[in-house]
Design a protein around this motif. Structure first.
Motif, PDB file in Angstrom:
ATOM      1  N   TYR A  16      -4.868   8.869  -0.159  1.00  0.00           N
ATOM      2  CA  TYR A  16      -3.640   8.799   0.639  1.00  0.00           C
ATOM      3  C   TYR A  16      -2.481   8.180  -0.129  1.00  0.00           C
ATOM      4  O   TYR A  16      -1.429   7.917   0.440  1.00  0.00           O
ATOM      5  N   VAL A  17      -2.663   7.977  -1.422  1.00  0.00           N
ATOM      6  CA  VAL A  17      -1.688   7.223  -2.188  1.00  0.00           C
ATOM      7  C   VAL A  17      -0.304   7.860  -2.164  1.00  0.00           C
ATOM      8  O   VAL A  17       0.718   7.158  -2.203  1.00  0.00           O
ATOM      9  N   ASP A  18      -0.226   9.189  -2.068  1.00  0.00           N
ATOM     10  CA  ASP A  18       1.075   9.860  -2.054  1.00  0.00           C
ATOM     11  C   ASP A  18       1.733   9.847  -0.682  1.00  0.00           C
ATOM     12  O   ASP A  18       2.866  10.316  -0.539  1.00  0.00           O
ATOM     13  N   ARG A  19       1.029   9.361   0.308  1.00  0.00           N
ATOM     14  CA  ARG A  19       1.558   9.412   1.669  1.00  0.00           C
ATOM     15  C   ARG A  19       2.115   8.071   2.142  1.00  0.00           C
ATOM     16  O   ARG A  19       2.804   8.015   3.168  1.00  0.00           O
ATOM     17  N   TYR A  20       1.804   7.002   1.432  1.00  0.00           N
ATOM     18  CA  TYR A  20       2.251   5.685   1.882  1.00  0.00           C
ATOM     19  C   TYR A  20       3.768   5.542   1.770  1.00  0.00           C
ATOM     20  O   TYR A  20       4.418   6.172   0.929  1.00  0.00           O
ATOM     21  N   ALA A  21       4.310   4.708   2.620  1.00  0.00           N
ATOM     22  CA  ALA A  21       5.719   4.345   2.493  1.00  0.00           C
ATOM     23  C   ALA A  21       5.928   3.578   1.187  1.00  0.00           C
ATOM     24  O   ALA A  21       5.005   2.954   0.657  1.00  0.00           O
ATOM     25  N   ALA A  22       7.150   3.636   0.697  1.00  0.00           N
ATOM     26  CA  ALA A  22       7.442   2.989  -0.582  1.00  0.00           C
ATOM     27  C   ALA A  22       7.119   1.496  -0.527  1.00  0.00           C
ATOM     28  O   ALA A  22       6.635   0.914  -1.510  1.00  0.00           O
ATOM     29  N   ARG A  23       7.340   0.855   0.621  1.00  0.00           N
ATOM     30  CA  ARG A  23       7.100  -0.585   0.713  1.00  0.00           C
ATOM     31  C   ARG A  23       5.624  -0.936   0.578  1.00  0.00           C
ATOM     32  O   ARG A  23       5.284  -2.069   0.240  1.00  0.00           O
TER      33      ARG A  23
END
Length: 437
Positions: A16-23
């Protein structure tokens, strides 16, 4: 016949690393939490965690309070409550803060899930990504984690033996604003600082407040240890000097018990309204049962005498820590002498690195927190935080003995093989205390 080119198949642990919010990408585990698995082993003397010692808490009295609460008022105490917190507890919080000169109205208090959530809510309503927060150098690791999670830029401000340096604060505000960035607030721990152990004098608090007011800068006063001074009366809180410039964070974790997870924020009225909205979106309401339990404890038990018992216990442990350091630390080591609270801040002899030394210390069955955990900019490698609040005095003495042996060994290795650490690479703000041995 040529063989086909092999197809590269990469794997990754988090799909899911590409789906997380930038924060979310800036979130890291606390250096203290990472030590828990090792530090909690019975053979290790842990001088790392700041866990309150509730061994002297009268559990029979607390148990009686909780029993009566459930029997007499359980249907209310175990129901949803106000997002701002229960009125009776907010009134009692005003009585507690009055001991440090703070005159407040219950309507301006927001009850939180510990003061940690209070800091989270304050940061949420004030800070956008890229905003600057000013903090003492060093600063509380939990606060640095909050600021990082909201993508704030932390700028450290130098300390000395009296805490935050007003001249350094003035210079930091000017430098940040000249760089075109916004300073949203100053975060400070004026009493028995975590991790530095130093305390701002009343004169120093007035000076810091004057700088903040001149710069139109909000001050966040984090005060979990203020009633745990070992000698004399509490110094008036910064909030007692100015009701409009200061947001005050308080907690029952150190003066009662951390498991109830109840703290509070005292803020100007307009800020309080935003805090309640943020609280409701985060938790609907702070834990109602915990609030009723603490309120009943405060009403039925002599909590002032209980705080006095805690103070005497922590004073004995502080004295053991200072005696152990004096007896076992090698020449070139220095440390602060706290007048209350939980922590001593140690400066190592030149050439030693607390982070790289930690595995050897754990092998020697003693744990501490490396100084780098308390800086947002990578500094602090020549420092460590030692906590005296939980171990017995005998264990503290033994822990300092083991730690002293580790330091002596590291110094002998450096003397034999040299060190890669450049002695001029440490900024002045790294050392807020003295007592050179």
């Amino acid at each position: 016949m040529s063989l086909p080119e092999p197809v590269r198949r990469d794997t990754r642990l988090d799909n899911y690393v590409d789906r997380y919010a930038a924060r979310a990408h800036g979130m890291t585990a606390s250096a203290i939490r990472a030590l828990f698995a090792v530090a909690n082993r019975p053979e290790v003397v842990s001088l790392a965690g700041g866990m309150p010692n509730i061994a002297d808490l009268p559990l029979d009295a607390v148990g009686s309070v909780v029993h009566d609460l459930v029997v007499d008022n359980g249907r209310v105490a175990m129901q949803y409550g106000s997002g701002q917190g229960e009125p009776m507890l907010r009134e009692q919080i005003c009585d507690i803060m009055r001991l440090e000169g703070v005159v407040a109205h219950p309507d301006d208090i927001t009850v939180t899930v510990g003061s940690q959530q209070g800091l989270d809510l304050v940061t949420r309503i004030f800070c956008d990504p890229g905003d600057v927060v000013l903090c003492e150098a060093p600063s509380y690791v939990g606060a640095l984690g909050v600021f990082s999670s909201y993508q704030c830029d932390v700028v450290h401000v130098a300390m000395d033996e009296e805490g935050l340096d007003p001249q350094a604060l003035t210079e930091a505000i000017g430098a940040v604003r000249n760089a075109g960035k916004r300073v949203k607030f100053l975060y400070t721990i004026p009493n028995f600082h975590n991790p530095a152990g130093v305390t701002q004098s009343l004169e120093r608090r007035q000076q810091v407040l004057a700088v903040a007011k001149a710069a139109d800068l909000l001050v966040i006063e984090d005060n979990p240890y203020g009633l745990l001074g070992f000698d004399g009366e509490p110094i008036p809180a910064i909030r007692s000097l100015d009701a409009d410039t200061v947001v005050y964070l308080g907690s029952f974790s150190k003066t009662f018990a951390p498991g109830f997870r109840i703290g509070w924020v005292l803020a100007p009225h307009a800020v309080r309204e935003k805090l309640v909205l943020a609280q409701e979106s985060a938790t609907l309401c702070p834990p109602v049962f915990s609030q009723f339990a603490i309120s009943a404890y405060l009403a039925k038990h002599d909590w002032r005498s209980q705080i006095k018992i805690f103070k005497e216990m922590y004073r004995d442990r502080r004295d053991a820590m200072l005696a152990g350091l004096s007896d076992h630390m090698p020449a070139g080591t220095s440390w602060t002498v706290p007048e209350g609270g939980f922590f001593v801040w140690v400066t190592l002899p030149p050439g030693l690195d607390s982070q790289s030394m930690l595995p050897r210390a754990v092998t020697a069955r003693v744990a501490y927190v490396p100084g780098t955990a308390f800086y947002a900019d990578g500094f602090g490698s020549r420092h460590m935080r030692l906590s005296y609040c939980f171990p017995t005095p005998e264990r503290i003495i033994e822990g300092t003995r083991r730690l002293g042996e580790v330091l002596e060994y590291e110094m002998s290795v450096n003397e034999t093989f040299g060190t890669a650490i450049h002695q001029g690479s440490f900024k002045p703000y790294e050392a807020p205390g003295a007592n050179q041995t």
